[in-house]
Design an enzyme around this catalytic site. Sequence first.
Site, PDB file in Angstrom:
ATOM      1  N   GLY A 370      44.867  49.277  47.495  1.00 27.87           N
ATOM      2  CA  GLY A 370      45.005  48.502  46.269  1.00 27.87           C
ATOM      3  C   GLY A 370      44.043  48.968  45.206  1.00 27.87           C
ATOM      4  O   GLY A 370      44.398  49.110  44.036  1.00 27.87           O
ATOM      5  N   LEU A 424      50.995  54.770  49.346  1.00 27.18           N
ATOM      6  CA  LEU A 424      49.802  55.428  49.866  1.00 27.18           C
ATOM      7  C   LEU A 424      49.668  55.085  51.345  1.00 27.18           C
ATOM      8  O   LEU A 424      49.551  53.911  51.708  1.00 27.18           O
ATOM      9  CB  LEU A 424      48.565  54.977  49.086  1.00 27.18           C
ATOM     10  CG  LEU A 424      47.226  55.582  49.517  1.00 27.18           C
ATOM     11  CD1 LEU A 424      47.212  57.090  49.295  1.00 27.18           C
ATOM     12  CD2 LEU A 424      46.087  54.923  48.745  1.00 27.18           C
ATOM     13  N   GLU A1289      15.373  19.247  30.606  1.00 29.55           N
ATOM     14  CA  GLU A1289      15.424  20.319  29.610  1.00 29.55           C
ATOM     15  C   GLU A1289      14.124  21.105  29.429  1.00 29.55           C
ATOM     16  O   GLU A1289      14.170  22.303  29.156  1.00 29.55           O
ATOM     17  CB  GLU A1289      15.857  19.735  28.269  1.00 29.55           C
ATOM     18  CG  GLU A1289      17.280  19.227  28.261  1.00 29.55           C
ATOM     19  CD  GLU A1289      17.621  18.463  26.988  1.00 29.55           C
ATOM     20  OE1 GLU A1289      18.404  18.983  26.189  1.00 29.55           O
ATOM     21  OE2 GLU A1289      17.084  17.356  26.803  1.00 29.55           O
TER      22      GLU A1289
END
EC number: 1.17.1.4
Length: 1353
Positions: A370, A424, A1289
Amino acid sequence: MEQNEFMEAIMYVNGVRRVLPDGLAHMTLLEYLRDLGLTGTKLGCGEGGCGSCTVMVSSYDRESKTCVHYAVNACLAPLYSVEGMHVISIEGVGHRKLGLHPLQESLASSHGSQCGFCTPGFVMSMYALLRSSKNSPSEEEIEECLAGNLCRCTGYRPIIDAFRVFAKSDDALYSGLSSLSLQDGSNICPSTGKPCSCGSKTTSEAATCNEDRFQSISYSDIDGAKYTDKELIFPPELLLRKLAPLKLGGNEGITWYRPVSLQNLLELKANFPDAKLLVGNTEVGIEMRLKRLQYPVLISAAQVPELNALNVNDNGIEVGSALRLSELLRLFRKVVKERPAHETSACKAFIEQLKWFAGTQIRNVACIGGNICTASPISDLNPLWMASRAEFRIINCNGDVRSIPAKDFFLGYRKVDMGSNEILLSVFLPWTRPLEYVKEFKQAHRRDDDIAIVNGGMRVFLEEKGQQLFVSDASIVYGGVAPLSLRARNTEELLIGKNWNKCLLQDALKVIQSDVLIKEGAPGGMVEFRKSLTLSFFFKFFLWVTHHVNNVNPTIETFPPSHMSAVQLVPRFSRIGKQDYETVKQGTSVGLPEVHLSARMQVTGEAEYTDDTPLPPCTLHAALVLSKVPHARILSVDDSAAKSSSGFVGLFLAKDVPGNNMIGPIVADEELFATDVVTCVGQVIGVLVADTHENAKTAARKVDVRYQELPAILSIKEAINAKSFHPNTERRLRKGDVELCFQSGQCDRIIEGEVQMGGQEHFYLEPNGSLVWTIDGGNEVHMISSTQAPQQHQKYVSHVLGLPMSKVVCKTKRLGGGFGGKETRSAFIAAAASVPSYLLNRPVKLILDRDVDMMITGHRHSFVGKYKVGFTNEGKILALDLEIYNNGGNSMDLSLSNLERAMFHSDNVYEIPHVRIVGNVCFTNFPSNTAFRGFGGPQGMLITENWIQRIAAELDKIPEEIKEMNFQVEGSITHYFQSLQHCTLHQLWKELKVSSNFLKTRREADEFNSHNRWKKRGVAMVPTKFGISFTTKFMNQAGALVHVYTDGTVLVTHGGVEMGQGLHTKVAQVAATAFNILLSSVFVSETSTDKVPNASPTAASASSDMYGAAVLDACEQIIARMEPVASKHNFNTFSELASACYFQRIDLSAHGFHIVPELEFDWVSGKGNAYRYYTYGAAFAEVEIDTLTGDFHTRKADIMLDLGYSLNPTIDIGQIEGAFVQGLGWVALEELKWGDAAHKWIKPGSLLTCGPGSYKIPSINDMPFQLNVSLLKGNPNAKAIHSSKAVGEPPFFLAASAFFAIKEAIKAARSEVGLTNWFPLETPATPERIRMACFDEFSAPFANSDFCPKLSV
């Protein structure tokens, strides 16, 4: 070939037999599992890039007669691809009722799960590793197996710590056949390698084995807890099941074939020459989902024995084209150990390349063929096949086989030398010869699981002639520089026959420049960077070969030792970390490192998120119809094609909105559905509903919208030039007299400059979504939403439907991450879904796909800052004049508040006597940007730290010296006239400087740099001061509802939302301490607008402060009512007290409320208290960069924060680590690329980086090798609950320490070529920006020393 009519298509799921019906060829394994109700397996991205969908697949290998276990991405795996196999999802590993698996318990108790959405995927990746390991895995193997899993919350350290314990266990505790046989002396199940009586039976008997489908396991106990002692075995039926061909159908005429022999396959290929062959579906699945390609015939070649054959002989290795890449990697590792070293140079190159190829889940299913036949121009393997003299064996439908050299196979873009009647068959790789060397190269944005920017495969075969070496043969192949893998033919010809010396190197470097031609504006961009990599790679190759041949022939001309680090491999270092904190216990729970309340539900997959909610009957699914252009008039909307689409129910546009179509969180400047004009790509034009999610998306794509395009503004610079600003958004702050200071001569020096920084995608693992339904005949509307602001959803839906808010209810159980991205933008999703739900009186579910979510829901604001700074020769800052702009996008949203916080934080921690700051919000034709962790604060501070660095460069001092000289102190007055109280900056900076060994490490870095030309190290320290509270005063309020039941348990409901930050846990700890009960007696169920009304969003790091205080208020009310009863009796337990109060008719419920005091800021005067208090912190970072490629890693990061008396130190440390790594992504990895003037090859206004394939957040390999976190001790904060401080934060900006350490390393590199002046470096400091800033002879042919790569801002 026809399907065997007597053979059912079956699979096993968690030990349960499932018959697979015909007609599901279009379905993925993930969709099937979730339809079964196994919702622990999550849909995070749909392209195999995040790992949240990971499951384990077990199959029987008939060749080796063993069962193999491997992790796969269920979101890509076709359902029929696992026919005849056993699939184990998170539900099959362990759960709370029967017991957790040791993996799950370890992850939970190690604080390795925050939001929990990614957690099942991590568990399954690790579980598959353990099940497949004959011996205990190494730490490197553990980190490698997690490379395909992303986490946005934790920073990865606790996950690694949780799983590291399994690397230390005895081999006998794992599922290998030999170890268990030795340990137990019992018969071994051939499917699992575990004890089982079926192992002593004949094969036919085994098929009817009556053993339980679980088998005992033996893992090391962790914390002495009780765990499940069961492990699912491989179903005996599948051992006997003969492999048979399959033919199964699916939607839209799809037919799935599974041949089981080469002859079967060739017959199918002859009948269907245009059919797609697949094995892992990792490429075809993406094409079908993202590129919308249709393949009516799919042929699975995975079970064809001839395509899985292996042959190792004296000439080389031949491998079948269907062999999985993970198997190929194992094969290469095996032969490297067994064969002579000179034969395996190519194998070693493949090993290194495969190690960084995708993630483990992809490698486990993707096949060699692939990857080859796809012919991607950025394939990592094809350049190596070409360079290594590989041959491809091709077979046609008549059975004729031909061979073709790999170097001649690729003809053009996605075009190969193979006819439609050919496939292939195999790949032959010859052994390398003595003095033949093969080397791999790859540079990506991120090392783990990333596609290449440029890659390469290079080979040289040398011959000795006297005392010299000559090139007998050579192959130089590049990927990522042309439409196909490109041979540098002229360079190869130049090399052959030449003496291997430095002159040849210089000649080759010149010829490569003519071999590799990339035009300006070529797709992919980064032209200068890609060209420079071609030279850098060849130089590295030449160095590497010279080093090796010098060991054979010491007379060969070599390079200085300082050059050799350029060819050292990037290792997978074991990530470690230390956590240093004090435990200040208050009552029964506050201050203790309690485990996240939902952790054990999250590690078992039992925790429910919006998409997991069981659907009401007759639920419809929605998809959005979106604008495809950045600015245009809508001429027409034609839904005729959509109406004929399968499952179509209706399309709803602006004219159908029952209430008001104009919405917005602060200013109602947005249309729910566009009417006449669209102002960005991705603007919502309408919502379409159908019977299924896929049918809705398919029909939505068929809606034809015609436009008349208008000019678009696509950057901050364009907005500034056009004076395109959102109305009434100019803000000004002033302190002292800047102009007078500049003109008075006080400033010995004045510098001027500009700082640009890109945006950032939130990449919460759970996409945005809502489920909306009506009740009572449509009189009420209810919804479950993934949101940080349920009240916002309630308000929007009420608004667009024309209903009172009292008739609209929004509930949120938990979020799979938010980070600000689900504060306002998510409300649009709920509002859009509510329209068809209300009008049709049916439930509607709208879950955004990852690419749509990233495209339309906004990002961290990009910023431009223009500064002018005056200072003395000693480095004392006197004046700052700053213009600051953020990119608001096409609506206001929260951009003004974001800008204001950036302006407030533009001093960072520095005393500046004279300040003038002017800010504006730019209107651009991009989707509206929104809140993101830090909310403008990090951008303001980053601008400041940039000019601090420049002052240091001007004065030839280290930046830390300038910082310390200008630190604010107790009582300092900010440029918005707020006095600093209890400022702990100096203390923690001093402690961190000592604990991090800053001075010693800096000296060591300088020493390293003096001995290494092409690798450089840098160190930096960065401070932060982050203001806590909403800058909009009315939002600083919180409510809670507390119920005490007669059994002594407590139910808490509050207005905050749990999104992984541990809010519910902390709030429960507050309640437990208040009532003096155990944490296990407190339950927090959900957030709901009908329980706590008018709640502010869970944002601004303020939720623990606000909702903790509100809960405490409610608890204290109840305690006060209970006091008369409690004082009269000596109750043994709280339940006894609660029961007694009940019988005394005492109200055991209370509503608590809290307002944050002392907040008042006036923008007219520019004065006031913008914040309740500040969280201070500092960080140290040491990095190492590869100056030839721009690759970097963070060697060490030390972080210290003042969090007062932490409510829960381990949860807080988790927030710090997660914020730092997320910040590392912002400053160094994550780049949003838009179709703008900087990227003309992207469609105007479109976002290219809209998925994990193109947008790279940090992975495990990107976290610092050593990540140490400490909390400042002995500093209670009197201004928040239980003397704690906010944490969410403040740590984010501290990742800037890594950014400035990178800049220091670049500075060292530039000094090698005499460049000692200050230079700009924009964020993110990607490999492109790092490499191009390290100006040298390999970048000089393509760019000047002051070259700055393009950036979308």
